[in-house]
Design a protein around this motif. Structure first.
Motif, mmCIF file in Angstrom:
data_model
loop_
_atom_site.group_PDB
_atom_site.id
_atom_site.type_symbol
_atom_site.label_atom_id
_atom_site.label_comp_id
_atom_site.label_asym_id
_atom_site.label_seq_id
_atom_site.Cartn_x
_atom_site.Cartn_y
_atom_site.Cartn_z
ATOM 1 N N LYS A 93 13.190 -9.335 -4.862
ATOM 2 C CA LYS A 93 11.869 -9.973 -4.829
ATOM 3 C C LYS A 93 11.114 -9.577 -3.560
ATOM 4 C CE LYS A 93 9.656 -14.473 -5.073
ATOM 5 N NZ LYS A 93 9.856 -15.914 -5.079
ATOM 6 N N SER A 94 11.806 -9.533 -2.432
ATOM 7 C CA SER A 94 11.196 -9.106 -1.174
ATOM 8 C C SER A 94 10.778 -7.635 -1.247
ATOM 9 C CB SER A 94 12.182 -9.324 -0.034
ATOM 10 O OG SER A 94 11.651 -8.852 1.167
ATOM 11 N N LEU A 95 11.622 -6.811 -1.830
ATOM 12 C CA LEU A 95 11.296 -5.398 -2.018
ATOM 13 C C LEU A 95 10.053 -5.245 -2.889
ATOM 14 C CD1 LEU A 95 12.055 -2.375 -1.690
ATOM 15 C CD2 LEU A 95 13.483 -2.643 -3.728
ATOM 16 N N HIS A 96 9.978 -6.028 -3.951
ATOM 17 C CA HIS A 96 8.827 -5.983 -4.857
ATOM 18 C C HIS A 96 7.538 -6.370 -4.121
ATOM 19 C CE1 HIS A 96 6.901 -5.898 -8.758
ATOM 20 N NE2 HIS A 96 6.499 -7.143 -8.639
ATOM 21 N N SER A 97 7.608 -7.380 -3.292
ATOM 22 C CA SER A 97 6.428 -7.810 -2.531
ATOM 23 C C SER A 97 6.008 -6.752 -1.509
ATOM 24 C CB SER A 97 6.710 -9.125 -1.813
ATOM 25 O OG SER A 97 6.873 -10.166 -2.733
ATOM 26 N N ASN A 98 6.978 -6.183 -0.805
ATOM 27 C CA ASN A 98 6.653 -5.162 0.187
ATOM 28 C C ASN A 98 6.147 -3.877 -0.456
ATOM 29 O OD1 ASN A 98 7.302 -6.809 2.374
ATOM 30 N ND2 ASN A 98 9.453 -6.242 2.255
ATOM 31 N N LEU A 99 6.739 -3.502 -1.577
ATOM 32 C CA LEU A 99 6.258 -2.309 -2.292
ATOM 33 C C LEU A 99 4.849 -2.530 -2.843
ATOM 34 C CD1 LEU A 99 9.357 -0.964 -4.244
ATOM 35 C CD2 LEU A 99 8.130 0.145 -2.382
ATOM 36 N N ALA A 100 4.524 -3.772 -3.169
ATOM 37 C CA ALA A 100 3.171 -4.076 -3.650
ATOM 38 C C ALA A 100 2.146 -3.772 -2.563
ATOM 39 C CB ALA A 100 3.081 -5.532 -4.090
ATOM 40 N N LEU A 101 2.475 -4.101 -1.328
ATOM 41 C CA LEU A 101 1.570 -3.781 -0.217
ATOM 42 C C LEU A 101 1.423 -2.271 -0.053
ATOM 43 C CD1 LEU A 101 2.762 -6.422 2.387
ATOM 44 C CD2 LEU A 101 0.654 -6.458 1.052
ATOM 45 N N VAL A 102 2.530 -1.564 -0.173
ATOM 46 C CA VAL A 102 2.491 -0.103 -0.078
ATOM 47 C C VAL A 102 1.648 0.464 -1.220
ATOM 48 C CG1 VAL A 102 3.887 2.009 -0.222
ATOM 49 C CG2 VAL A 102 4.687 0.055 1.129
ATOM 50 N N LEU A 103 1.877 -0.038 -2.426
ATOM 51 C CA LEU A 103 1.115 0.431 -3.587
ATOM 52 C C LEU A 103 -0.379 0.197 -3.399
ATOM 53 C CD1 LEU A 103 0.721 1.448 -6.496
ATOM 54 C CD2 LEU A 103 1.248 -0.863 -7.272
ATOM 55 N N LEU A 104 -0.745 -0.995 -2.954
ATOM 56 C CA LEU A 104 -2.164 -1.282 -2.750
ATOM 57 C C LEU A 104 -2.775 -0.357 -1.706
ATOM 58 C CD1 LEU A 104 -2.283 -5.172 -2.927
ATOM 59 C CD2 LEU A 104 -3.202 -3.545 -4.577
ATOM 60 N N PHE A 105 -2.065 -0.134 -0.615
ATOM 61 C CA PHE A 105 -2.566 0.759 0.430
ATOM 62 C C PHE A 105 -2.743 2.179 -0.108
ATOM 63 C CE2 PHE A 105 -1.737 3.877 3.784
ATOM 64 C CZ PHE A 105 -2.795 3.595 4.637
ATOM 65 N N VAL A 106 -1.723 2.697 -0.773
ATOM 66 C CA VAL A 106 -1.768 4.073 -1.289
ATOM 67 C C VAL A 106 -2.836 4.203 -2.371
ATOM 68 C CG1 VAL A 106 -0.451 5.804 -2.593
ATOM 69 C CG2 VAL A 106 0.617 4.604 -0.698
ATOM 70 N N LEU A 107 -2.932 3.206 -3.241
ATOM 71 C CA LEU A 107 -3.914 3.266 -4.322
ATOM 72 C C LEU A 107 -5.346 3.155 -3.787
ATOM 73 C CD1 LEU A 107 -3.441 3.781 -7.252
ATOM 74 C CD2 LEU A 107 -3.465 1.342 -7.682
ATOM 75 N N PHE A 108 -5.577 2.261 -2.821
ATOM 76 C CA PHE A 108 -6.899 2.184 -2.204
ATOM 77 C C PHE A 108 -7.260 3.510 -1.543
ATOM 78 C CE2 PHE A 108 -6.947 -2.589 -2.089
ATOM 79 C CZ PHE A 108 -8.200 -2.737 -2.678
ATOM 80 N N ALA A 109 -6.328 4.080 -0.800
ATOM 81 C CA ALA A 109 -6.585 5.358 -0.136
ATOM 82 C C ALA A 109 -6.866 6.460 -1.160
ATOM 83 C CB ALA A 109 -5.398 5.738 0.742
#
Length: 142
Positions: free
Chosen positions: A6-22
């Protein structure tokens, strides 16, 4: 085990949002500026695709081991907005977002011109980003 995933999923979500926004910003700049579709353009789009698929894999694992996921699927849960979010709305919208991102990336590879490549990526990546932002359980993050 569940808390780690669950923690991995939350942290990867932040990475995904950053990469997708960029990626979306880079793609939109390329589209509006009539720029050449370079190898770095393809790599940035690919980074968004990879981040989305990695998040999907972790999300599917959580969906099947979480008490809020498929185990919670029932008629009674459909009446509760939080249960419905976790068991149906969030997974479905995330899946649609990742399908959109995948279609955009695949179609852009076959596009004839640089303008078409940027256009397809921008349309499908923005749709995917909107789907993701619409069903993130913000109350858990805040």
């Amino acid at each position: 085990m569940y808390s780690i995933i669950k923690s991995l999923h939350s942290n990867l979500a932040l990475v995904l949002l950053f990469v997708l926004f960029a990626a979306v910003i880079y793609i939109l700049i390329g589209f509006m500026g009539n720029k050449e579709f370079t190898a770095s353009s393809k790599r940035i789009a690919l980074a968004g695709l990879i981040a989305a698929h990695l998040q999907l894999v972790v999300g599917l694992i959580i969906y099947f081991i979480s008490p809020l996921g498929i185990e919670n699927f029932s008629k009674a849960s459909m009446g509760n907005s939080m249960s419905r979010l976790y068991m149906l709305e969030h997974p479905l919208m995330m899946l649609l977002a990742i399908v959109s991102i995948t279609i955009g990336y695949s179609k852009s590879k076959r596009a004839a011109t640089d303008k078409q490549k940027y256009k397809l990526l921008s349309i499908f990546y923005v749709i995917g980003l909107v789907f993701i932002l619409s069903r993130i359980p913000w109350h858990v993050w805040m």
